[in-house]
Design a protein around this motif. Sequence first.
Motif, PDB file in Angstrom:
ATOM      1  N   THR A  26       0.864  -1.300  -0.086  1.00 37.45           N
ATOM      2  CA  THR A  26      -0.065  -0.042  -0.151  1.00 37.45           C
ATOM      3  C   THR A  26       0.789   1.274   0.025  1.00 37.45           C
ATOM      4  O   THR A  26       1.956   1.331   0.670  1.00 37.45           O
ATOM      5  CB  THR A  26      -0.939   0.063   1.438  1.00 37.45           C
ATOM      6  N   ARG A  49      -3.221   0.551  -3.331  1.00 42.06           N
ATOM      7  CA  ARG A  49      -2.961  -0.798  -2.966  1.00 42.06           C
ATOM      8  C   ARG A  49      -2.642  -1.932  -3.974  1.00 42.06           C
ATOM      9  O   ARG A  49      -3.523  -1.856  -4.809  1.00 42.06           O
ATOM     10  CB  ARG A  49      -4.310  -1.387  -1.656  1.00 42.06           C
ATOM     11  N   VAL A  56      -5.439  -3.239  -6.722  1.00 40.63           N
ATOM     12  CA  VAL A  56      -6.713  -3.560  -6.338  1.00 40.63           C
ATOM     13  C   VAL A  56      -7.640  -2.408  -5.929  1.00 40.63           C
ATOM     14  O   VAL A  56      -8.832  -2.548  -5.623  1.00 40.63           O
ATOM     15  CB  VAL A  56      -6.577  -4.962  -5.503  1.00 40.63           C
ATOM     16  N   LEU A  57      -6.697  -1.275  -5.466  1.00 36.93           N
ATOM     17  CA  LEU A  57      -7.578  -0.182  -4.979  1.00 36.93           C
ATOM     18  C   LEU A  57      -6.681   1.093  -5.154  1.00 36.93           C
ATOM     19  O   LEU A  57      -5.491   1.138  -5.183  1.00 36.93           O
ATOM     20  CB  LEU A  57      -7.553  -0.387  -3.264  1.00 36.93           C
ATOM     21  N   ASP A  58      -7.372   2.157  -5.574  1.00 35.79           N
ATOM     22  CA  ASP A  58      -6.893   3.361  -6.113  1.00 35.79           C
ATOM     23  C   ASP A  58      -7.844   4.433  -5.627  1.00 35.79           C
ATOM     24  O   ASP A  58      -8.705   4.711  -6.533  1.00 35.79           O
ATOM     25  CB  ASP A  58      -6.570   3.432  -7.583  1.00 35.79           C
ATOM     26  N   ILE A  59      -7.243   5.180  -4.675  1.00 32.96           N
ATOM     27  CA  ILE A  59      -8.509   6.285  -3.927  1.00 32.96           C
ATOM     28  C   ILE A  59      -7.613   7.425  -4.090  1.00 32.96           C
ATOM     29  O   ILE A  59      -6.676   7.672  -3.924  1.00 32.96           O
ATOM     30  CB  ILE A  59      -8.640   5.826  -2.528  1.00 32.96           C
TER      31      ILE A  59
END
Length: 79
Positions: A26, A49, A56-59
């Motif tokens: 992350t 992440r 799997v995650l992009d914020i």
Amino acid sequence: MPQNEVSKVETAGDNRRSGDLPSTETEYSDYADHGEILTDVKSPGHIVRKQGGHPVLDIRVKMVYANNPYLVFPVRRER
């Protein structure tokens, strides 16, 4: 990293039942004061992440509600 800001957290997966799990990475960046009321409290503006090297995650963070004291200390008035 300037001002002790966390830039990356890596964890290695290990599951004895199903074998190795992919590692998780992350990354935190674009630290700024994202509160409604400006303070010296900074939070990451971008969090990514990856698991097993794949995203799997992009914020993107626009606002953090950490400066409102009523969220932490609610006021109750008796009549």
